[in-house]
Design a protein around this motif. Structure first.
Motif, PDB file in Angstrom:
ATOM      1  N   GLU A  97       0.832  -1.203   0.000  1.00 45.01           N
ATOM      2  CA  GLU A  97       0.000   0.000   0.000  1.00 45.01           C
ATOM      3  C   GLU A  97       0.868   1.255   0.000  1.00 45.01           C
ATOM      4  O   GLU A  97       0.611   2.203  -0.749  1.00 45.01           O
ATOM      5  CB  GLU A  97      -0.947  -0.016   1.205  1.00 45.01           C
ATOM      6  N   HIS A  98       1.911   1.265   0.826  1.00 39.42           N
ATOM      7  CA  HIS A  98       2.819   2.414   0.882  1.00 39.42           C
ATOM      8  C   HIS A  98       3.536   2.593  -0.462  1.00 39.42           C
ATOM      9  O   HIS A  98       3.552   3.695  -1.029  1.00 39.42           O
ATOM     10  CB  HIS A  98       3.850   2.237   1.998  1.00 39.42           C
ATOM     11  N   HIS A 137      -5.008  -8.171  -0.274  1.00 40.52           N
ATOM     12  CA  HIS A 137      -5.364  -6.749  -0.145  1.00 40.52           C
ATOM     13  C   HIS A 137      -6.738  -6.501  -0.751  1.00 40.52           C
ATOM     14  O   HIS A 137      -7.591  -5.844  -0.133  1.00 40.52           O
ATOM     15  CB  HIS A 137      -4.326  -5.857  -0.832  1.00 40.52           C
ATOM     16  N   ALA A 138      -6.961  -7.002  -1.970  1.00 38.50           N
ATOM     17  CA  ALA A 138      -8.221  -6.751  -2.677  1.00 38.50           C
ATOM     18  C   ALA A 138      -9.419  -7.312  -1.904  1.00 38.50           C
ATOM     19  O   ALA A 138     -10.492  -6.696  -1.902  1.00 38.50           O
ATOM     20  CB  ALA A 138      -8.164  -7.360  -4.075  1.00 38.50           C
ATOM     21  N   GLN A 139      -9.234  -8.434  -1.239  1.00 35.83           N
ATOM     22  CA  GLN A 139     -10.330  -9.019  -0.461  1.00 35.83           C
ATOM     23  C   GLN A 139     -10.707  -8.132   0.721  1.00 35.83           C
ATOM     24  O   GLN A 139     -11.855  -8.134   1.152  1.00 35.83           O
ATOM     25  CB  GLN A 139      -9.938 -10.405   0.049  1.00 35.83           C
ATOM     26  N   SER A 147     -11.526   3.819  -5.508  1.00 38.49           N
ATOM     27  CA  SER A 147     -10.454   4.343  -6.367  1.00 38.49           C
ATOM     28  C   SER A 147      -9.095   3.956  -5.789  1.00 38.49           C
ATOM     29  O   SER A 147      -8.239   4.807  -5.570  1.00 38.49           O
ATOM     30  CB  SER A 147     -10.573   5.854  -6.501  1.00 38.49           C
ATOM     31  N   CYS A 148      -8.896   2.683  -5.545  1.00 39.47           N
ATOM     32  CA  CYS A 148      -7.675   2.188  -4.916  1.00 39.47           C
ATOM     33  C   CYS A 148      -6.466   2.332  -5.847  1.00 39.47           C
ATOM     34  O   CYS A 148      -6.556   2.041  -7.039  1.00 39.47           O
ATOM     35  CB  CYS A 148      -7.856   0.719  -4.528  1.00 39.47           C
ATOM     36  N   GLN A 150      -3.992  -3.399  -9.843  1.00 38.79           N
ATOM     37  CA  GLN A 150      -4.940  -4.479 -10.102  1.00 38.79           C
ATOM     38  C   GLN A 150      -5.992  -4.696  -9.016  1.00 38.79           C
ATOM     39  O   GLN A 150      -6.778  -5.636  -9.110  1.00 38.79           O
ATOM     40  CB  GLN A 150      -4.194  -5.803 -10.363  1.00 38.79           C
ATOM     41  N   CYS A 151      -6.029  -3.878  -7.981  1.00 42.82           N
ATOM     42  CA  CYS A 151      -6.975  -4.095  -6.873  1.00 42.82           C
ATOM     43  C   CYS A 151      -8.420  -4.157  -7.365  1.00 42.82           C
ATOM     44  O   CYS A 151      -9.151  -5.092  -7.051  1.00 42.82           O
ATOM     45  CB  CYS A 151      -6.818  -3.022  -5.806  1.00 42.82           C
ATOM     46  N   ILE A 152      -8.827  -3.168  -8.132  1.00 47.31           N
ATOM     47  CA  ILE A 152     -10.219  -3.106  -8.582  1.00 47.31           C
ATOM     48  C   ILE A 152     -10.522  -4.276  -9.520  1.00 47.31           C
ATOM     49  O   ILE A 152     -11.578  -4.901  -9.422  1.00 47.31           O
ATOM     50  CB  ILE A 152     -10.516  -1.738  -9.226  1.00 47.31           C
ATOM     51  N   ALA A 153      -9.575  -4.615 -10.405  1.00 49.42           N
ATOM     52  CA  ALA A 153      -9.775  -5.748 -11.315  1.00 49.42           C
ATOM     53  C   ALA A 153      -9.866  -7.073 -10.542  1.00 49.42           C
ATOM     54  O   ALA A 153     -10.697  -7.926 -10.865  1.00 49.42           O
ATOM     55  CB  ALA A 153      -8.637  -5.814 -12.338  1.00 49.42           C
ATOM     56  N   ILE A 154      -9.042  -7.231  -9.530  1.00 49.06           N
ATOM     57  CA  ILE A 154      -9.080  -8.454  -8.718  1.00 49.06           C
ATOM     58  C   ILE A 154     -10.404  -8.535  -7.962  1.00 49.06           C
ATOM     59  O   ILE A 154     -11.034  -9.604  -7.923  1.00 49.06           O
ATOM     60  CB  ILE A 154      -7.882  -8.519  -7.742  1.00 49.06           C
ATOM     61  N   ARG A 155     -10.840  -7.422  -7.390  1.00 46.62           N
ATOM     62  CA  ARG A 155     -12.131  -7.418  -6.676  1.00 46.62           C
ATOM     63  C   ARG A 155     -13.278  -7.760  -7.619  1.00 46.62           C
ATOM     64  O   ARG A 155     -14.191  -8.506  -7.268  1.00 46.62           O
ATOM     65  CB  ARG A 155     -12.375  -6.062  -6.016  1.00 46.62           C
TER      66      ARG A 155
END
Length: 178
Positions: free
Chosen positions: A77-78, A126-128, A134-135, A139-144
């Motif tokens: 995240e950092h 992280h995505a879970q 707007s993360c 790939q966070c939004i795509a993974i979610r």
């Protein structure tokens, strides 16, 4: 698709065309397994059993592992948000290089790249947990979105199975009334 078990040991059969499609060895050998839209040739990949042998961990070791995972997620995240070339975090640049590796690697996690496997596991965890619309994490939004699609697909399969079981039950009740 099929049994939805996590393939922790043995052989997994992976589709190199469909995204995120694997079958366990049992489902692969079963001709009645529902493969959905995947009709491609599957590649047999031996699963690294060293990773699946964590069931012998003590409670303290499991807690330490969880703490370690959370530290790495915090670092991802950092590193994803940090724009400084001289960041005070000693591991920021290292994590940035891992994230860059994950986006440019040609072997990928499915091909056995250990760095990609670790990064994608951390990104998935992280995505879970993430709720941001707007993360900044890669790939966070795509993974979610993919997780949600799989959940909906599983729910539809469960609903169809329940309907079929109810239909069989009703048919059995009707025939016993005669």
């Amino acid at each position: 698709m099929a049994c939805n078990r996590e393939i922790a040991s043995g052989i997994r059969h992976h589709c190199n065309v469909c995204s995120d499609f694997d079958l366990c060895d049992d489902c692969f050998r079963d001709p009645d397994t529902n493969r959905g839209t995947c009709n491609h040739k599957l590649e047999a990949i031996k699963v690294d059993t060293a990773q699946s042998e964590n069931s012998g961990l003590t409670e303290e070791q499991r807690k330490e592992r969880q703490r370690n995972i959370q530290l790495h997620i915090t670092l991802i995240e950092h590193a994803s948000r940090c724009n400084s070339s001289s960041c005070k975090s000693s591991n920021c640049m290292k994590m940035k290089s891992y994230l860059k590796h994950g986006s440019t690697c040609t072997v990928k996690a499915s091909g056995g790249c250990k760095i990609c496997k670790r990064i994608w596991t951390l990104l998935r965890i992280h995505a879970q947990q993430c709720k941001s619309s707007s993360c900044a994490i890669p790939q966070c939004i795509a993974i979610r979105k993919r997780i949600r699609q799989l959940q909906l697909k599983q729910q539809a399969m469960d609903d169809r199975r329940r309907q079929e079981m109810n239909r069989h039950y009703r048919m059995g009740m009707m025939s016993s009334d005669n």
